[in-house]
Design a protein around this motif. Structure first.
Motif, mmCIF file in Angstrom:
data_model
loop_
_atom_site.group_PDB
_atom_site.id
_atom_site.type_symbol
_atom_site.label_atom_id
_atom_site.label_comp_id
_atom_site.label_asym_id
_atom_site.label_seq_id
_atom_site.Cartn_x
_atom_site.Cartn_y
_atom_site.Cartn_z
ATOM 1 N N LYS A 463 -15.459 -25.123 -13.049
ATOM 2 C CA LYS A 463 -15.390 -26.729 -12.867
ATOM 3 C C LYS A 463 -13.995 -26.969 -12.967
ATOM 4 O O LYS A 463 -13.393 -27.748 -12.073
ATOM 5 C CB LYS A 463 -16.095 -27.501 -14.104
ATOM 6 C CG LYS A 463 -17.807 -27.394 -13.770
ATOM 7 C CD LYS A 463 -18.200 -28.386 -14.737
ATOM 8 C CE LYS A 463 -19.621 -28.384 -14.731
ATOM 9 N NZ LYS A 463 -20.379 -29.377 -15.800
ATOM 10 N N TRP A 464 -13.381 -26.025 -13.740
ATOM 11 C CA TRP A 464 -11.702 -26.224 -13.722
ATOM 12 C C TRP A 464 -10.916 -25.948 -12.522
ATOM 13 O O TRP A 464 -10.162 -26.683 -12.095
ATOM 14 C CB TRP A 464 -11.098 -25.519 -15.057
ATOM 15 C CG TRP A 464 -11.249 -24.084 -14.708
ATOM 16 C CD1 TRP A 464 -12.199 -23.241 -15.406
ATOM 17 C CD2 TRP A 464 -10.188 -23.078 -14.260
ATOM 18 N NE1 TRP A 464 -11.760 -21.921 -14.931
ATOM 19 C CE2 TRP A 464 -10.880 -21.929 -14.381
ATOM 20 C CE3 TRP A 464 -9.030 -23.394 -13.738
ATOM 21 C CZ2 TRP A 464 -10.038 -20.678 -13.839
ATOM 22 C CZ3 TRP A 464 -8.168 -22.207 -13.088
ATOM 23 C CH2 TRP A 464 -9.037 -21.115 -13.225
ATOM 24 N N VAL A 465 -11.673 -24.955 -11.715
ATOM 25 C CA VAL A 465 -11.003 -24.746 -10.531
ATOM 26 C C VAL A 465 -11.285 -25.757 -9.455
ATOM 27 O O VAL A 465 -10.644 -25.944 -8.529
ATOM 28 C CB VAL A 465 -11.826 -23.302 -10.138
ATOM 29 C CG1 VAL A 465 -11.215 -23.041 -8.514
ATOM 30 C CG2 VAL A 465 -11.189 -22.337 -11.014
ATOM 31 N N GLN A 466 -12.653 -26.190 -9.367
ATOM 32 C CA GLN A 466 -13.158 -27.334 -8.380
ATOM 33 C C GLN A 466 -12.057 -28.411 -8.548
ATOM 34 O O GLN A 466 -11.960 -29.158 -7.801
ATOM 35 C CB GLN A 466 -14.606 -27.405 -8.601
ATOM 36 C CG GLN A 466 -15.607 -26.293 -8.372
ATOM 37 C CD GLN A 466 -17.017 -26.610 -8.620
ATOM 38 O OE1 GLN A 466 -17.404 -27.739 -9.112
ATOM 39 N NE2 GLN A 466 -17.859 -25.368 -8.486
ATOM 40 N N MET A 468 -9.257 -28.833 -9.503
ATOM 41 C CA MET A 468 -8.096 -28.666 -9.218
ATOM 42 C C MET A 468 -7.727 -28.846 -7.695
ATOM 43 O O MET A 468 -6.388 -28.905 -7.183
ATOM 44 C CB MET A 468 -7.389 -27.212 -9.593
ATOM 45 C CG MET A 468 -7.101 -27.152 -11.047
ATOM 46 S SD MET A 468 -6.921 -25.529 -11.364
ATOM 47 C CE MET A 468 -5.118 -25.003 -10.926
ATOM 48 N N GLY A 469 -8.670 -28.787 -6.833
ATOM 49 C CA GLY A 469 -8.621 -29.277 -5.383
ATOM 50 C C GLY A 469 -8.029 -27.960 -4.827
ATOM 51 O O GLY A 469 -8.200 -26.771 -4.891
ATOM 52 N N VAL A 470 -6.903 -28.225 -4.146
ATOM 53 C CA VAL A 470 -6.194 -27.469 -3.032
ATOM 54 C C VAL A 470 -5.552 -26.398 -4.151
ATOM 55 O O VAL A 470 -5.759 -25.086 -3.752
ATOM 56 C CB VAL A 470 -5.009 -27.807 -2.485
ATOM 57 C CG1 VAL A 470 -4.219 -27.099 -1.576
ATOM 58 C CG2 VAL A 470 -5.370 -29.028 -1.430
ATOM 59 N N ALA A 471 -5.013 -26.613 -5.331
ATOM 60 C CA ALA A 471 -4.708 -25.594 -6.314
ATOM 61 C C ALA A 471 -5.421 -24.647 -6.903
ATOM 62 O O ALA A 471 -5.177 -23.312 -6.760
ATOM 63 C CB ALA A 471 -3.629 -26.353 -7.482
ATOM 64 N N GLY A 472 -6.768 -25.085 -6.936
ATOM 65 C CA GLY A 472 -7.868 -24.474 -7.524
ATOM 66 C C GLY A 472 -8.001 -23.271 -6.281
ATOM 67 O O GLY A 472 -8.370 -22.116 -6.655
#
Length: 507
Positions: A463-466, A468-472
């Motif tokens: 979820k933390w990656v999701q 973050m959007g582009v950064a993720g």
């Protein structure tokens, strides 16, 4: 030193191509934002495709045969005669292109019916207007292809690699204008975009000492030889364009936005290939044409082997990664404005099936370039015709079961067939060019792909990656690539060792 310069040239070219693809991505983002997968985007993308398709029957064939023949004329008779040959070829291409221009100006409705039989009347009317406006761009394409070939033959690769930069910028501005002032601005933007390509190349061409002067001499011996080489290429390209027409026509009958979804998926898939390998293949073609002209056949085999192993190292993990991250990649590139969740799922699904043929498309194009360097075009045309015939049959069968995804899968299966056929035929012509080392490279790449795929899948679920959007997505791709290349270094992949500058210096 020469090897180091070639590697540096490839790296610089890949950097330029990366920049052009980023701008190209911006172009598709803008198109998707304003028009999504609607009838307007379908009509515009068709208008973008039609002149290019018709031009490919003439210009692509001429430009493909140009570099090997230019090198031959230059070696046998000098630079001045080589430039006269270039003038003769370009003038001939312009005259032949007039037929295509007149066809688009006077019979655009028939052309739209052929390319997209499923268009309703409103969509067809938009496409007709855009095609009429942009028809003269075919003349500009002829000049761009010959001038680009001239620069590549003279070892100037950056300008030809960068020509899509101004073209895509012009298209972006035209899309924004069209959203407020009417769809005709899309056609004007296409015309201006090709002129921008020509304006970019001209200073580099003049700096090399070449100035185009209209000249047409069909009885020239080099023109005779060029036309003899071109004939099978024209046949192969013609059949290839028929295949594209069938793809788009069938997509237009399956569902609205089908052409757009396939076009966006192809753009992303081809973007990966172009960023990673186009610079390498461009240099390969120029070098192999030079080696063949000098009868240095062992160097051809060595260069080809190194190129194919590099593609295996880069494209197998790219195939796996794009398949796993298809939806976040499409979402990042296109998902805004009118490009909704339905458009996302359509495009991502098609992208996964196109990705299956990513490596094979690159290998096929590479071996075709080597055949062209030997001015052997009949073999490639025969393989192309049989592959496209199989592709069309698979299109019909698979689309009934899988919709537009079947069209994408058929393209990948056709690429696999043509790659295997070309490999066997090229092996017969020039002998072994590293089959065992290529098998080892494939095995080692697959070993590295397993932990890379697990890393990408695991991170994509977090979820933390999701959040973050582009950064993720960037973190996910970066860490997955790091895992892959670390494994390749640990298991002693010679290709990556050869590409690392520090390791190369030690060797």
């Amino acid at each position: 030193m020469r090897g180091a310069r070639n590697k540096n040239s490839s790296i610089v070219l890949m950097s330029v191509i990366l920049l052009t693809k980023i701008i190209g991505m911006l172009r598709d983002i803008v198109i998707a934002n304003y028009f999504g997968t609607t009838n307007i985007s379908d009509a515009f993308l068709l208008a973008l495709t039609v002149p290019t398709t018709l031009f490919a029957l003439i210009g692509h064939s001429l430009s493909t045969a140009y570099i090997p023949m230019y090198n031959r004329v230059k070696i046998e008779r000098g630079e001045r005669e080589a430039q006269r040959f270039s003038n003769n070829l370009l003038t001939t291409a312009m005259v032949i292109s007039t037929v295509a221009v007149l066809l688009l100006l006077f019979f655009p409705k028939a052309v739209v019916k052929i390319f997209a039989s499923g268009f309703d009347e409103a969509t067809a009317d938009i496409a007709v207007r855009l095609i009429r406006i942009s028809a003269p761009s075919i003349y500009v394409m002829c000049a761009v292809n010959v001038f680009g070939g001239y620069l590549q033959a003279n070892k100037s690769f950056l300008a030809p690699a960068a020509i899509s930069l101004p073209r895509n910028i012009a298209i972006v501005f035209s899309v924004v204008l069209a959203a407020g002032l009417g769809t005709d601005w899309l056609g004007y933007g296409l015309m201006v975009s090709y002129l921008m390509e020509l304006f970019l190349l001209m200073p580099f061409v003049i700096r090399k000492g070449y100035l185009y002067k209209p000249q047409m001499k069909l009885n020239d011996e080099y023109m005779h030889q060029t036309l003899y080489v071109i004939a099978p290429i024209v046949l192969g390209v013609c059949v290839g364009q028929v295949n594209k027409i069938v793809d788009r026509s069938m997509a237009s009958t399956i569902l609205e936005g089908g052409i757009s979804a396939l076009t966006y998926a192809v753009f992303i898939n081809n973007g990966v290939q172009e960023i990673l390998v186009t610079g390498i293949v461009t240099i390969l073609f120029a070098k192999c044409s030079e080696y063949v002209a000098k009868q240095e056949h062992d160097k051809v085999k060595q260069k080809l082997s190194e190129t194919l192993n590099t593609m295996i190292l880069l494209l197998i993990p790219a195939c796996v990664g794009v398949s796993i991250l298809a939806e976040p990649i499409v979402s990042l590139v296109l998902c805004r404005g009118e490009f909704d969740q339905n458009s996302l799922k359509m495009t991502a699904a098609a992208l996964r099936f196109y990705t299956l043929g990513l490596l094979f498309l690159a290998m096929r194009d590479t071996m075709v370039k080597v055949f062209y360097a030997y001015k052997e075009t009949r073999v490639t045309s025969i393989v192309s015709i049989t592959a496209i015939g199989a592709n069309i049959v698979m299109n019909v069968l698979l689309s009934r079961v899988m919709g537009i995804n079947g069209l994408a899968l058929a393209t990948s299966l056709s690429a696999i067939y043509s790659t295997v056929a070309l490999y066997v035929l090229l092996h017969r012509k020039i002998g072994d060019f590293g089959f065992k080392t290529m098998l080892v490279a494939v095995c080692k790449s697959l070993i590295g792909c397993l932990p890379m795929a697990l890393t990408a899948y695991f991170l994509n679920q977090q979820k933390w990656v999701q959040s973050m959007g582009v950064a993720g997505l960037f973190v996910c791709v970066l860490l997955s690539c790091a895992v892959y290349f670390l494994v390749e270094i640990l298991i002693g992949n010679k290709t990556i060792t050869r590409l690392l500058p520090k390791a190369n210096k030690k060797i």
